[in-house]
Design a protein around this motif. Structure first.
Motif, PDB file in Angstrom:
ATOM      1  N   VAL A  52      -4.255  17.627   2.439  1.00 27.12           N
ATOM      2  CA  VAL A  52      -4.621  16.695   1.280  1.00 27.12           C
ATOM      3  C   VAL A  52      -3.764  15.450   1.329  1.00 27.12           C
ATOM      4  O   VAL A  52      -2.647  15.318   1.864  1.00 27.12           O
ATOM      5  N   GLU A  53      -4.301  14.389   0.872  1.00 28.94           N
ATOM      6  CA  GLU A  53      -3.643  13.087   1.127  1.00 28.94           C
ATOM      7  C   GLU A  53      -4.340  12.151  -0.098  1.00 28.94           C
ATOM      8  O   GLU A  53      -5.314  12.258  -0.604  1.00 28.94           O
ATOM      9  N   ASP A  54      -3.437  11.247  -0.475  1.00 31.08           N
ATOM     10  CA  ASP A  54      -3.920  10.150  -1.389  1.00 31.08           C
ATOM     11  C   ASP A  54      -3.637   8.751  -0.784  1.00 31.08           C
ATOM     12  O   ASP A  54      -2.430   8.421  -1.098  1.00 31.08           O
TER      13      ASP A  54
ATOM     14  N   ARG B 103       4.787  13.397   2.362  1.00 28.14           N
ATOM     15  CA  ARG B 103       5.322  12.408   3.224  1.00 28.14           C
ATOM     16  C   ARG B 103       4.583  11.049   2.211  1.00 28.14           C
ATOM     17  O   ARG B 103       3.599  10.902   2.246  1.00 28.14           O
ATOM     18  N   ILE B 104       5.644  10.197   1.787  1.00 23.95           N
ATOM     19  CA  ILE B 104       5.365   9.032   1.272  1.00 23.95           C
ATOM     20  C   ILE B 104       5.402   7.812   2.100  1.00 23.95           C
ATOM     21  O   ILE B 104       6.260   7.720   2.976  1.00 23.95           O
TER      22      ILE B 104
ATOM     23  N   LYS C 248       8.986   8.384   3.701  1.00 26.42           N
ATOM     24  CA  LYS C 248       9.904   9.187   3.009  1.00 26.42           C
ATOM     25  C   LYS C 248       9.329  10.710   3.064  1.00 26.42           C
ATOM     26  O   LYS C 248       8.358  10.619   2.455  1.00 26.42           O
ATOM     27  N   ASN C 249      10.156  11.853   3.221  1.00 28.01           N
ATOM     28  CA  ASN C 249       9.775  13.028   3.079  1.00 28.01           C
ATOM     29  C   ASN C 249      10.238  13.665   1.983  1.00 28.01           C
ATOM     30  O   ASN C 249      11.535  13.702   1.831  1.00 28.01           O
ATOM     31  N   ILE C 250       9.498  14.205   1.020  1.00 21.80           N
ATOM     32  CA  ILE C 250       9.884  14.960   0.069  1.00 21.80           C
ATOM     33  C   ILE C 250       9.563  16.301  -0.102  1.00 21.80           C
ATOM     34  O   ILE C 250       8.489  16.789   0.653  1.00 21.80           O
ATOM     35  N   ARG C 251      10.364  17.334  -0.920  1.00 20.15           N
ATOM     36  CA  ARG C 251       9.838  18.791  -0.826  1.00 20.15           C
ATOM     37  C   ARG C 251       8.598  18.914  -1.626  1.00 20.15           C
ATOM     38  O   ARG C 251       8.345  18.251  -2.847  1.00 20.15           O
ATOM     39  N   SER C 252       7.602  19.538  -1.318  1.00 24.99           N
ATOM     40  CA  SER C 252       6.248  20.086  -2.242  1.00 24.99           C
ATOM     41  C   SER C 252       6.686  21.267  -3.065  1.00 24.99           C
ATOM     42  O   SER C 252       7.957  21.772  -2.691  1.00 24.99           O
TER      43      SER C 252
ATOM     44  N   GLN D 259       0.796  -1.290   0.157  1.00 31.08           N
ATOM     45  CA  GLN D 259       0.130  -0.164  -0.021  1.00 31.08           C
ATOM     46  C   GLN D 259       0.927   1.253   0.100  1.00 31.08           C
ATOM     47  O   GLN D 259       1.809   1.327   0.796  1.00 31.08           O
ATOM     48  N   LEU D 260       0.620   2.000  -0.929  1.00 33.23           N
ATOM     49  CA  LEU D 260       1.376   3.373  -0.947  1.00 33.23           C
ATOM     50  C   LEU D 260       0.379   4.462  -0.563  1.00 33.23           C
ATOM     51  O   LEU D 260      -0.848   4.798  -1.110  1.00 33.23           O
ATOM     52  N   LYS D 261       0.919   5.305   0.363  1.00 37.52           N
ATOM     53  CA  LYS D 261      -0.061   6.482   0.758  1.00 37.52           C
ATOM     54  C   LYS D 261       0.984   7.816   0.369  1.00 37.52           C
ATOM     55  O   LYS D 261       2.184   7.665   0.644  1.00 37.52           O
TER      56      LYS D 261
END
Length: 456
Positions: A217-219, A292-293, A328-332, A209-211
């Motif tokens: 907002v989220e997916d 955040r992934i 994992k955190n990435i820049r928005s 599962q990928l979030k």
């Protein structure tokens, strides 16, 4: 039948039913909760959009806006060709005001037969034509139709119970219109619930599962994996991503160009002894600083399989631990639309090496990559690679050579690492970041300087 139904939008729906007109009080929205998927189950010819929404004031950015997905794009209610309120139709309603949707008296959909909705090819916005809960499982659903998507105030979720006043997205993968028949049978009760990880729940199957989440907002409903119920080509387990909502959005889409021209939320593959590759993209205009992934394995991988993710943009490796939740955190883009690309490979070591895009887990030499983004405001990501365990120091200097921050001063393992620098406390301008590294196992030393620009 004429009915009156009071419905308050605060997470779950609650109601009481009596005779008279039909209204739906709406509390004030806040930030992303300005956006609601709605429907109106009781209307007649005299109920224009303006009259039904008159309690919210005049239409416009200050009070409210209404959109409907038609022929592959959003149409606002003030534009020509907009399809007005009618049972079975869904809409995006955007408001920060307190008010009530009021239809006046009229006929509800007959409750002694199915209600037909003719779905155009691609995405359709629908709503329940009934003034009570009904079950999606009782509907007569064409084979070309995917599952039902609702919106919970922060992201899309799969739905099994249709509720009055709520709107939904549904995809028709056929090139021709298809008839959907909604059953009038009353639901067994309970709140609308999210469909579980169904394709990967039987024996021998496994799924990931990928979030993705960024601020409000989220997916969260995204699954990849392997099951003997799947086919190598397009099959009934594959599910297409819903369209992005107006305003702030975040979408994680799985790419399988060999089978689908649209991005997927579920992509199941037939078991393969060597392994599997999934590419996915994250698209967002979130105003939050970070995305955040999250990746979580359900089931057991084959004993000779490993799980690795690759950041295509940063050219780095994200090693995944099958026994825990991986974050994992990435820049928005902090309000600007950005796209980030990734690949997940599950397979043998040889299979992973064949599909790693040339991105190595451990670099052959010391590396200090350009920060991302650059220019930036107020934070940026610095990525560096170590061929062996080392003592690492990364410091930031201004144009006068004065040190303004020490970001890292630690022993670190071999591999790729990243650090997000929050520069909210320093002034706009040009800065330099310097990395010094000394191997713990040899006399090798490394030093490199990079330039970055902060624009506030």
């Amino acid at each position: 039948s004429s009915r009156r139904r009071h419905t308050r939008l605060q997470g779950d729906w609650s109601s009481d039913v009596c005779s008279s007109d039909l209204t739906a009080p709406q509390p004030a929205g806040s930030e992303q909760n300005f956006y609601r998927l709605i429907s109106v189950p009781l209307v007649d010819g005299s109920n224009t959009v303006s009259s039904v929404l008159s309690n919210f004031g005049e239409a416009g950015i200050e009070n409210w806006r209404l959109f409907r997905w038609q022929s592959g794009s959003y149409v606002e209610h003030s534009e020509g060709g907009f399809e007005g309120f009618a049972p079975g139709r869904g809409y995006w309603f955007i408001t920060s005001s307190v008010g009530s949707i009021q239809t006046g008296s009229g006929q509800s959909a007959p409750t002694d037969k199915n209600f037909s909705i003719f779905l155009q090819p691609g995405w359709n916005m629908i709503g329940s034509p009934f003034t009570y809960d009904t079950d999606w499982s009782n509907a007569v659903i064409p084979s070309t139709v995917d599952n039902l998507w609702g919106y919970d105030g922060s992201g899309f979720t799969n739905i099994t119970t249709l509720k009055p006043w709520e709107g939904y997205f549904i995809n028709n993968s056929s090139n021709n219109p298809e008839e959907l028949q909604l059953s009038p049978i009353v639901s067994g009760g309970g709140a609308a619930k999210e469909v579980s990880n169904l394709p990967f729940e039987h024996e021998g199957a496994w799924g990931i599962q990928l979030k993705a989440k960024s601020g409000l907002v989220e997916d969260n409903y995204n699954f990849i994996g392997s099951t003997d119920l799947a086919e190598d080509q397009k099959d009934g387990l594959d599910q297409v991503n819903a369209p992005n909502q107006p305003g702030e959005f975040l979408s994680l889409g799985i790419i399988n160009d060999n089978v689908h021209f649209k991005k997927l939320s579920v992509d199941a593959r037939k078991p393969n002894l060597e392994g599997h590759v999934w590419d996915f993209e994250i698209l967002s205009n979130s105003s939050d600083e970070y995305i955040r992934i999250e990746a979580l394995l359900n089931g057991e991988l084959p004993s000779n399989f490993k799980l690795v993710a690759f950041d295509k943009d940063q050219q780095t490796v994200w090693s995944l631990d099958p026994t825990q939740i991986n974050n994992k955190n990435i820049r928005s883009g902090i309000g600007a639309e950005i796209k980030r690309s990734f690949r997940i490979v599950a397979g043998t070591e040889g299979f992973i090496a064949e599909h790693n895009l040339g991105i190595k887990d451990i670099p052959s030499v010391f590396e200090l990559k350009n920060n991302y983004p650059n220019p930036f405001n107020p934070s940026t990501t610095i990525v560096f690679g170590l061929p062996e365990a080392s003592v690492v120091t990364i410091e930031v200097f201004n144009t006068l050579g004065q040190k303004v921050a020490t970001l890292i001063n630690n022993e670190m393992e071999a591999g790729y690492h990243d650090f997000i620098w929050d520069a909210s406390r320093v002034a706009s301008g040009v800065y330099f970041y310097r990395m010094n590294a000394r191997s713990l196992n040899s006399d090798v030393r490394f030093s490199q300087l990079q330039k970055m620009t902060l624009i506030k």
